[in-house]
Design an enzyme around this catalytic site. Sequence first.
Site, PDB file in Angstrom:
ATOM      1  N   SER A  76      35.548  34.861  36.667  1.00 40.07           N
ATOM      2  CA  SER A  76      35.503  33.842  35.520  1.00 40.07           C
ATOM      3  C   SER A  76      34.701  32.279  35.949  1.00 40.07           C
ATOM      4  CB  SER A  76      36.718  33.420  34.752  1.00 40.07           C
ATOM      5  OG  SER A  76      36.720  35.218  34.982  1.00 40.07           O
TER       6      SER A  76
HETATM    7  N1  SAH Z   1      40.715  36.425  38.363  1.00 41.34           N
HETATM    8  C1  SAH Z   1      39.350  37.166  39.182  1.00 41.34           C
HETATM    9  C2  SAH Z   1      38.264  37.184  37.239  1.00 41.34           C
HETATM   10  C3  SAH Z   1      38.945  38.532  36.997  1.00 41.34           C
HETATM   11  S1  SAH Z   1      38.392  39.525  36.104  1.00 41.34           S
HETATM   12  C4  SAH Z   1      38.951  36.302  39.224  1.00 41.34           C
HETATM   13  O1  SAH Z   1      38.454  35.171  39.235  1.00 41.34           O
HETATM   14  O2  SAH Z   1      38.278  36.903  39.742  1.00 41.34           O
HETATM   15  C5  SAH Z   1      39.353  40.709  34.514  1.00 41.34           C
HETATM   16  C6  SAH Z   1      40.591  41.871  36.291  1.00 41.34           C
HETATM   17  O3  SAH Z   1      41.396  42.692  35.654  1.00 41.34           O
HETATM   18  C7  SAH Z   1      39.155  42.696  36.238  1.00 41.34           C
HETATM   19  O4  SAH Z   1      39.083  43.035  37.942  1.00 41.34           O
HETATM   20  C8  SAH Z   1      39.544  44.171  35.745  1.00 41.34           C
HETATM   21  O5  SAH Z   1      40.020  45.951  36.465  1.00 41.34           O
HETATM   22  C9  SAH Z   1      41.232  43.451  35.630  1.00 41.34           C
HETATM   23  N2  SAH Z   1      41.986  44.653  34.925  1.00 41.34           N
HETATM   24  C10 SAH Z   1      41.346  44.372  33.937  1.00 41.34           C
HETATM   25  N3  SAH Z   1      43.290  45.677  33.053  1.00 41.34           N
HETATM   26  C11 SAH Z   1      44.341  45.371  34.458  1.00 41.34           C
HETATM   27  C12 SAH Z   1      45.667  45.811  34.789  1.00 41.34           C
HETATM   28  N4  SAH Z   1      46.266  46.505  33.105  1.00 41.34           N
HETATM   29  N5  SAH Z   1      46.618  45.613  35.494  1.00 41.34           N
HETATM   30  C13 SAH Z   1      45.572  45.169  36.799  1.00 41.34           C
HETATM   31  N6  SAH Z   1      44.110  44.819  36.885  1.00 41.34           N
HETATM   32  C14 SAH Z   1      43.289  44.448  35.076  1.00 41.34           C
END
Ligand code: SAH
Length: 228
Positions: A76
């Site tokens: 993000s």
């Molecule tokens: N905080 C991260 C960005 C997250 S993007 C950073 O600093 O890079 C959102 C992430 O949530 C993605 O990697 C996606 O695979 C994950 N995601 C989506 N649904 C999820 C779930 N139910 N449990 C765990 N991770 C999940």
Amino acid sequence: MVPRRLSGRGAGGGAGDTYAGYRTRLVETLRAKGIRDLAVLKAFAETPRHLFVPEAVRHRAYEDVALPIGNGQTISQPSTQARHVEALRLTGRERVLEIGTGSGYQAALLGALAATVLSVERVQTLARTAQLALREAGVTNVSVLHGDGTLGWSAYAPYDAILVAAGGPEIPPPLVEQLSPGGRLLIPVGARGAQILTLVERGDAGLRRIPLGEARFVPLVGEHGFDA
Ligand code: SAH
């Protein structure tokens, strides 16, 4: 040149850290965008974001932009992450649950602001890469778990703060159950691609839902999220 190794946590000041100047400029950008919490700014000043992005986009690691990290996911935008971690009002003593490890960068920021961080990622290759990046960055108080974060992670509950980095259709009930009294849960809630960032506070009088504005996150996929 890209330095392969940095000397542990607080890579901001170390000799040979060619990214320190870029990091300082990113912190100035965050300040200009209204981030005031000094601990949050310090976390950004000390966390080597370039270690959490793929080589191909490393030269853009300290721009205030979201970047692709593979598997259709993104790391993000720093100013967005700064607002989110600021809203949790961490003091350094908390146990924090993060849902959506992605690159591991936000988990590292949380690690600098809290006592312990458990971060859950549903895509195994991302969980593995994030784990390696956290190790390379010298972060020792963050554990990455592979699984469906909409179920929370009951083994280590309760949590003083929970940060969901993906947008879901509802607030997953297990996350509310795993929140400490006085705890804060931040989650984007709404349709795919258009959510309201929502802060849930667990107070004496019950739950309080505070809308914090519009957000656009990748979908939260899982039992209490969207279908894959
Ligand atoms: N905080 C991260 C960005 C997250 S993007 C950073 O600093 O890079 C959102 C992430 O949530 C993605 O990697 C996606 O695979 C994950 N995601 C989506 N649904 C999820 C779930 N139910 N449990 C765990 N991770 C999940």
